[in-house]
Design an enzyme around this catalytic site. Structure first.
Site, short mmCIF file in Angstrom:
data_model
loop_
_atom_site.label_atom_id
_atom_site.label_comp_id
_atom_site.label_asym_id
_atom_site.label_seq_id
_atom_site.Cartn_x
_atom_site.Cartn_y
_atom_site.Cartn_z
N LYS A 6 34.27 25.88 39.08
CA LYS A 6 35.13 26.82 39.71
C LYS A 6 35.81 26.63 40.89
CE LYS A 6 35.36 31.88 40.13
NZ LYS A 6 34.40 33.13 39.94
N ASP A 11 32.90 37.34 33.00
CA ASP A 11 32.62 36.88 34.27
C ASP A 11 32.50 35.47 34.42
OD1 ASP A 11 31.97 36.34 36.81
OD2 ASP A 11 30.28 37.64 37.05
N ASP A 20 31.38 40.84 48.08
CA ASP A 20 31.12 40.09 46.93
C ASP A 20 31.00 38.60 47.34
OD1 ASP A 20 31.11 38.74 44.45
OD2 ASP A 20 32.93 39.24 43.69
#
Lengths: 250, 606
Positions: B69, B8, B189
């Site tokens: 990210k 992850d 999420d």
């Protein structure tokens, strides 16, 4: 920056092939295992070397999912078959296999997904069957039903008027109500068309089940296909208008 | 088949997991911590990653990269309005953001590769084997460029990325494995930087995604920023200091905001304390959960539209959803839970650790790929429509959003000018009508034999593979020959650039590993010295003098070796010390056992 002219799209080739393509594909059609060259008798795998075989480009979506060319399909059975074949072809299960097998699994899974997506939806299923039976391209021209022509022209005007109006004003409210009524009427019409379509679907399935090769059967076949094409085209037209209406007055 | 790990790669934290006896487990570090902060810092001793790098956020903000990210698969123009929040310098080369660290610039995939390498090393140390294959998770709403950038990061880190898998669906695998549920579930999420919503149908081991939606630029970070803005405004008002002029203090404010937000998930109020620059003392205030929630509500409201979209696209209504699963650290906020519950009309399931479930699911997927798990299969979808530019700047859709992948579409192209030798094709992703409102993925030129207009027939196949990544191939229908296509990504590294980065990374890998071995040996030596000192103090009187002398000699030799730079020498001295202290430790153990038998505590007898 100088750019070459925009691509000119000929047609959607995802559909049953035209005559010239078919000849070429027939030459490529498999009967031999790509790996061990023995004759393939199994459905998806070579019985001798157990390698997965590519789904032939000739295979239509009904055959791919193991269903006859009928327009009433049990969605549960269709789903079960889709899941079963997904377990057969999905690239997840070919990670440890050769690159050739991985490529076949990838392209088979892509075909399977398209087949399921097409057959799952009754309208798309009927459009696809029409294309298969009459060899025409995917896009059925959408056209308004003749009796609604005037009404739709008027509706377009009202829509324009509403778009230009002040939503909060009395006129805005009035137009909104009119459009709402129109939308409901068109939706009813759509439902009506869909039940007509379902009757045609049943007619088609009955004719296929009978399997008679008489001239009256041929005439019946042509009637069903013609009416189905017309209805599908009208339904899509109405559907587009309803969506447009819903988006505007939402 | 060699072991495949699940990773992850998060905005804030990253984790690596593996499968053990049919159950996914997170790889912990030597201290039992499961999360590696996704932070990379350039120090005088080189690049460091994770917890130690996080300490540099306030000490060394210009040279410490976090939330990388957010920049994956992006150009500078995409992040223009948030540049002010980042203390490090961002530039752009060839449509790809570059991050300045000291004398060098790094692309986001390179920085991500450093985090991946840290995870790889951690897994190798823990599992005692070399790790070369991985499944890496991405937000479901990541576009093709962002997925490709993630894959590039894996390559640069020396990992073969066998699968890019969507975070919410990974979570559903872990959830499904544990609960063995059938029915329709929604995965919400909400992480540090991204939001995803996926609606899935679970039936007989098949996990079929019906629809997905999200926002790759919406997360807990945005809540932190609102708090930071509030504190900065108050400090300016009260103290006349503009914190934004002080990057190191800015980072301290950001971290304090994040910590306060986390505390307020359990408490109703908390104290904020921020050291002010120029020795102006501290800024303190109380922050209540109500105050936080009134700020955060705008961010949380923005997460609900994608939920509604996903439900609609799945052809369902909220009452059709049997279970709602929460994933991501930001779902710990009580207000998030309330809003999600209100939307779906049922309390969400939150028994899984929202920080770990995605990595666990990635490990499950890795096990499926290696042939370990055969009864589960994930059928995912592409989150965005894929199309090409047609006449008039309009996008023509080829593969619609929420189409099950792998998915393919074919188009036949021809020319409309005699002798035309090329057709330019512009690939796009998005839901809007006009080309300019969608994301440009790539351009390529189709080579066409010079023939009269309309005669050439080139069939182009657009295939979205199981990673959600686009592959393009072309065939000349007249000759049946396939032609290779060189696709130029609009927002990505070229193949040659990735190759060079891989080479660079190998070149430095030897040095990196050397440095790492030394650091680890030193840390191990320190803990051994500490433990032995303790044994001597507690049980030294139980053995003969010669023995304690030998131990003390070994101790001092180890501490000399520890100050050197040879990890092998340190390990050798450690072995000697362990040997010398072996008897002492046995005696000590026997002694405490004996005392234990008499029902007395060690502290009572000594």
């Amino acid at each position: 920056m100088v750019r070459a002219p925009c691509p000119f799209l000929l047609m959607d080739n995802d559909q049953p092939s035209t005559h010239s393509d078919r000849r070429r594909q027939l030459q490529m059609a498999r009967s031999m295992c790509w790996h061990c060259q023995s004759e393939v008798t199994g459905e998806y795998f070579c019985e001798r070397c157990v390698k997965v075989q590519p789904v032939s480009k000739e295979t239509d979506y009904f055959t791919c999912l193991g269903f006859p060319r009928r327009l009433t399909l049990d969605p549960k059975k269709l789903e079960a078959k889709f899941y079963e074949l997904s377990r057969t072809f999905h690239p997840d299960f070919y990670q440890t296999k050769s690159t050739d097998e991985q490529a076949i699994s990838l392209s088979n899974a892509a075909v399977l997904n398209t087949a399921y997506r097409t057959l799952r939806d009754p309208i798309q299923r009927a459009e696809y069957l029409l294309a298969l039976e009459t060899g025409s391209v995917k896009d059925i021209r959408t056209s308004p039903p003749a009796d609604l022509f005037e009404e739709i022209l008027e509706l377009q005007d009202t829509l324009e008027e509403y778009r230009a109006s002040d939503r909060g004003s009395d006129q805005g409210h009035r137009l909104h109500t009119t459009l709402q009524t129109e939308q409901e009427a068109l939706e009813r019409r759509k439902v009506e068309m869909e039940s007509q379509l379902r009757r045609l679907f049943a007619d088609w399935d009955k004719l296929q089940d009978a399997g008679a090769a008489t001239s009256s059967a041929k005439a019946e076949r042509d009637r069903i296909l013609k009416q189905m094409r017309e209805l599908l085209s009208h339904r899509t037209y109405i559907n587009n208008i309803v969506n447009d209406l819903a988006a505007t007055i939402a | 088949m060699a072991r495949i790990v699940g990773i992850d790669l998060g905005t804030t934290n990253s984790l690596v997991a593996y499968m053990h006896d049919g159950q996914p487990c997170i790889v912990p570090d030597r201290n039992g911590r499961t999360m590696v902060p996704s932070v990379v810092a350039l120090t005088d001793n080189g690049l460091i990653v994770g917890d130690s790098a996080k300490e540099h956020l306030t000490r060394n903000p210009e040279r410490t990269v976090y939330s990388v990210k957010r920049f994956m698969g992006k150009g500078l123009a995409d992040v223009q309005n948030e540049l002010a929040y980042f203390p490090y310098t961002l530039t752009e080369t060839g449509g790809v953001i570059r991050i300045r660290l000291g004398q060098k610039s790094y692309s986001p995939p390179q920085i991500s590769a450093m985090i991946l390498k840290e995870l790889k090393l951690r897994a190798e140390a823990y599992l005692g084997e070399s790790i070369t294959k991985a499944v890496i998770t991405v937000p479901a709403y990541f576009n093709d460029s962002q997925r490709q950038a993630t894959k590039d990061a894996g390559l640069i880190a020396g990992l073969e990325v066998l699968r890019i898998i969507n975070e919410p669906t990974a979570a559903s695998l872990a959830y499904g494995l544990q609960k063995n549920t059938q029915g329709t579930i929604a995965v919400y999420d909400f992480g540090g930087g991204t939001l995803d919503v996926s609606i899935l149908k679970l039936k007989d081991g098949i996990f079929e995604v019906l629809a997905t939606n999200g926002d790759t630029h919406l997360g807990g970070d945005d809540v932190d920023r609102l708090l930071v803005d509030l504190f900065i405004a108050e400090i300016r008002e009260l103290e006349g200091i503009d914190i934004s002029d002080h990057p190191d203090h800015m980072q301290a404010v950001r971290l304090e905001a994040e910590r306060a937000k986390i505390r307020l998930s359990d408490e109703l109020k908390t104290d904020i304390a921020i050291e002010l620059p120029e020795n102006k003392g501290r800024f303190t205030r109380e922050l209540t959960r109500d105050q936080l929630e009134s700020l955060a509500t705008s961010v949380i409201e923005r997460t609900l539209a994608p939920c509604r979209m996903a439900i609609k696209d799945a052809g369902l209504t909220p009452k059709d959803i049997d279970e709602v699963v929460l994933v991501g650290g930001s779902t710990r906020m009580p207000l998030v839970r309330q809003r999600v519950e209100a939307l779906f009309g049922k309390p969400p399931h939150c028994h899984l650790n929202p920080d770990e479930v995605v990595a666990l699911g990635a490990a499950v997927q890795a096990d499926i790929l290696s042939g370990g798990t055969t009864d589960m299969l994930l059928l995912d979808v592409t989150p965005l429509s894929l199309g090409i530019e047609t006449m008039g700047g309009v996008m023509s859709s080829l593969i619609r959003r929420n189409t099950t992948i792998p998915a393919s579409a074919k188009e036949l192209f021809t020319t409309y000018v005699d002798g035309q030798t090329g057709v330019d094709i512009h690939i796009l992703q998005g839901e809007r009508e006009l080309v300019k409102d969608n994301r440009s993925l790539a351009r390529f030129r189709l080579k066409v034999p010079p023939l009269p207009a309309g005669v050439p027939r080139i069939e182009v196949t657009f295939l979205i593979d199981a990673n959600g990544i686009l592959n393009v191939t072309a065939t000349d229908m007249r000759t049946g020959q396939s032609q290779s296509i060189e696709v130029k990504p609009s927002y990505g590294l070229s193949d040659t650039e990735v190759e060079r980065m891989i080479e660079d990374s190998f070149k430095f890998a030897a040095e990196d590993i050397g440095a790492r071995k030394l650091i680890e040996a030193r840390l191990d030596a320190e803990s051994l010295i500490k433990a032995t000192d303790k044994s001597l103090a507690e049980a030294g009187h139980l053995v003969v003098r010669e023995e304690t002398d030998a131990i003390r000699t070994a101790l001092s030799q180890l501490s000399t070796a520890k100050d050197g730079t040879d990890p092998r020498a340190i390990r050798a001295r450690m072995a000697e010390l362990e040997q010398a202290a072996k008897h002492l430790n046995t005696v000590m153990l026997d002694d405490s056992l004996k005392k234990g038998l008499h029902g007395k505590k060690v502290s009572e007898v000594s």
